[in-house]
Design a protein around this motif. Structure first.
Motif, PDB file in Angstrom:
ATOM      1  N   UNK A 120      -3.253  11.436 -15.955  1.00  0.00           N
ATOM      2  CA  UNK A 120      -2.792   9.979 -16.526  1.00  0.00           C
ATOM      3  C   UNK A 120      -3.235   8.971 -15.710  1.00  0.00           C
ATOM      4  N   UNK A 121      -4.398   8.983 -14.917  1.00  0.00           N
ATOM      5  CA  UNK A 121      -5.294   8.071 -14.472  1.00  0.00           C
ATOM      6  C   UNK A 121      -5.862   7.165 -15.776  1.00  0.00           C
TER       7      UNK A 121
ATOM      8  N   UNK B 205       0.904  -1.103  -0.010  1.00  0.00           N
ATOM      9  CA  UNK B 205       0.050  -0.095   0.053  1.00  0.00           C
ATOM     10  C   UNK B 205       0.754   1.418   0.101  1.00  0.00           C
ATOM     11  N   UNK B 206       0.570   2.052  -1.000  1.00  0.00           N
ATOM     12  CA  UNK B 206       1.351   3.319  -1.079  1.00  0.00           C
ATOM     13  C   UNK B 206       0.575   4.501  -0.836  1.00  0.00           C
ATOM     14  N   UNK B 207       0.743   5.194   0.372  1.00  0.00           N
ATOM     15  CA  UNK B 207      -0.237   6.163   0.833  1.00  0.00           C
ATOM     16  C   UNK B 207      -0.479   7.378   0.103  1.00  0.00           C
ATOM     17  N   UNK B 208       0.534   7.654  -0.803  1.00  0.00           N
ATOM     18  CA  UNK B 208       0.283   9.032  -1.536  1.00  0.00           C
ATOM     19  C   UNK B 208      -0.657   8.594  -2.672  1.00  0.00           C
ATOM     20  N   UNK B 209      -0.820   7.406  -3.252  1.00  0.00           N
ATOM     21  CA  UNK B 209      -1.776   7.065  -4.201  1.00  0.00           C
ATOM     22  C   UNK B 209      -2.982   6.621  -3.681  1.00  0.00           C
ATOM     23  N   UNK B 210      -3.226   6.135  -2.523  1.00  0.00           N
ATOM     24  CA  UNK B 210      -4.218   5.393  -1.867  1.00  0.00           C
ATOM     25  C   UNK B 210      -5.022   6.557  -0.962  1.00  0.00           C
ATOM     26  N   UNK B 211      -4.263   7.684  -0.266  1.00  0.00           N
ATOM     27  CA  UNK B 211      -4.821   8.555   0.537  1.00  0.00           C
ATOM     28  C   UNK B 211      -5.039  10.029   0.310  1.00  0.00           C
ATOM     29  N   UNK B 212      -3.828  10.304  -0.652  1.00  0.00           N
ATOM     30  CA  UNK B 212      -3.868  11.572  -1.317  1.00  0.00           C
ATOM     31  C   UNK B 212      -4.521  11.578  -2.600  1.00  0.00           C
ATOM     32  N   UNK B 213      -4.701  10.469  -3.232  1.00  0.00           N
ATOM     33  CA  UNK B 213      -5.392  10.474  -4.697  1.00  0.00           C
ATOM     34  C   UNK B 213      -4.565  10.791  -5.634  1.00  0.00           C
ATOM     35  N   UNK B 214      -3.056  10.593  -5.515  1.00  0.00           N
ATOM     36  CA  UNK B 214      -2.096  10.923  -6.659  1.00  0.00           C
ATOM     37  C   UNK B 214      -2.000  10.075  -7.831  1.00  0.00           C
ATOM     38  N   UNK B 215      -1.996  10.555  -8.821  1.00  0.00           N
ATOM     39  CA  UNK B 215      -2.183   9.425  -9.976  1.00  0.00           C
ATOM     40  C   UNK B 215      -0.626   9.012  -9.915  1.00  0.00           C
ATOM     41  N   UNK B 216      -0.274   7.698 -10.262  1.00  0.00           N
ATOM     42  CA  UNK B 216       0.836   6.983 -10.123  1.00  0.00           C
ATOM     43  C   UNK B 216       1.958   7.595 -10.723  1.00  0.00           C
TER      44      UNK B 216
ATOM     45  N   UNK C 135       1.580   8.077 -31.442  1.00  0.00           N
ATOM     46  CA  UNK C 135       1.414   8.531 -29.898  1.00  0.00           C
ATOM     47  C   UNK C 135      -0.004   9.421 -29.941  1.00  0.00           C
ATOM     48  N   UNK C 136      -0.627   9.315 -28.791  1.00  0.00           N
ATOM     49  CA  UNK C 136      -1.743  10.089 -28.499  1.00  0.00           C
ATOM     50  C   UNK C 136      -1.392  10.829 -27.028  1.00  0.00           C
ATOM     51  N   UNK C 137      -1.701  12.365 -27.177  1.00  0.00           N
ATOM     52  CA  UNK C 137      -1.496  13.269 -25.814  1.00  0.00           C
ATOM     53  C   UNK C 137      -2.466  12.749 -25.153  1.00  0.00           C
ATOM     54  N   UNK C 138      -2.197  11.956 -23.866  1.00  0.00           N
ATOM     55  CA  UNK C 138      -3.324  11.803 -22.910  1.00  0.00           C
ATOM     56  C   UNK C 138      -3.355  12.802 -21.926  1.00  0.00           C
ATOM     57  N   UNK C 139      -2.617  14.235 -22.131  1.00  0.00           N
ATOM     58  CA  UNK C 139      -3.110  15.252 -21.188  1.00  0.00           C
ATOM     59  C   UNK C 139      -1.912  15.248 -20.109  1.00  0.00           C
ATOM     60  N   UNK C 140      -2.083  16.002 -19.079  1.00  0.00           N
ATOM     61  CA  UNK C 140      -1.031  16.058 -18.157  1.00  0.00           C
ATOM     62  C   UNK C 140      -0.939  14.859 -16.993  1.00  0.00           C
ATOM     63  N   UNK C 141      -0.002  15.083 -16.215  1.00  0.00           N
ATOM     64  CA  UNK C 141      -0.064  13.931 -15.328  1.00  0.00           C
ATOM     65  C   UNK C 141      -1.151  13.625 -14.222  1.00  0.00           C
TER      66      UNK C 141
END
Length: 220
Positions: free
Chosen positions: A184-185, A101-112, A175-181
């Motif tokens: 990236x979800x 479990x990585x808290x930054x992803x799970x709790x802060x909702x950061x994209x990977x 390639x396809x530009x999928x946006x900013x980080x």
């Protein structure tokens, strides 16, 4: 170009093979040390180095290691990289299979990739994370080919993103530009585009169909 690759697994190894075949100067590193990369070096002409030296002079650095290991990379990793260098992040978060479990992803909702960027202290461009490693060797096609695969690419730094997209084009993929980080979800594991082998139209459609809700199977 001078390219540093950190991680010599399936993606890192096959990028080493293709990039050296295209004439790039590649330095490759892994966690076990350069002496374990002799066979890959002999096969490709790449230079095996320590992780700490992988980015020396590099215009593009590829970080392709297990997600949980990113914080363990040495400080000053990018010291000595070329001015304006770009970093490609190929990683995926697999909390149940490998990473815990990585808290930054799970709790802060950061994209990977946003989480990875914070650990590295440098902007990253997300690419190759949903690409089958063997496709790097087998499915490259010339520009305009009807069966040319497209890869999604996300990032905030437009210059870095362009450099990465140009390199992917040289490797034989659209390639396809999928946006900013923060967008990236759309290309994280278990999204419609993840592992998709389609062209620009299909990839664009799959990105639009993605849900921001992390699937249960990919929660820690």
């Amino acid at each position: 170009m001078k390219i540093g690759i950190i991680g010599a697994g399936h993606i890192g190894g096959n990028l080493t093979r293709r990039l050296t075949a295209l004439g790039h100067e590649v330095a490759v590193a892994n966690s076990r040390g350069p002496e374990t990369l002799t066979a890959l070096a002999q096969e490709t002409g790449a230079t095996p180095v320590t992780v700490a030296r992988a980015a020396q002079g590099a215009e593009i650095v590829v970080v392709t290691i297990p997600f949980k290991n990113v914080p363990d990379l040495p400080e000053g990793l990018f010291d000595g990289a070329a001015p304006g260098f770009a970093v490609i992040d190929t990683g995926n978060y697999y909390p149940r299979e490998r990473d815990g479990r990585i808290a930054g992803v799970e709790d802060e909702g950061l994209t990977e990739s946003r989480w990875t960027e914070r650990q590295l202290g440098h902007p990253v461009v997300k690419a190759f994370n949903g690409t089958y490693a063997q496709d790097i060797l087998d499915r490259h096609r010339p520009a305009g080919a009807a069966d040319r695969i497209a890869l999604p690419v996300a990032g905030d730094d437009e210059a870095a993103k362009k450099a990465v997209r140009d390199l992917i084009d040289e490797l034989g993929f659209d390639t396809v530009d999928s946006g900013g980080l923060d967008d990236s979800w759309r290309q994280q594991p278990d999204t419609p585009v993840y592992g998709l082998r389609e062209g620009v139209e299909g990839v664009t459609r799959a990105l639009a169909e993605a849900s921001p809700v992390r699937p249960e199977a990919f929660r820690g």
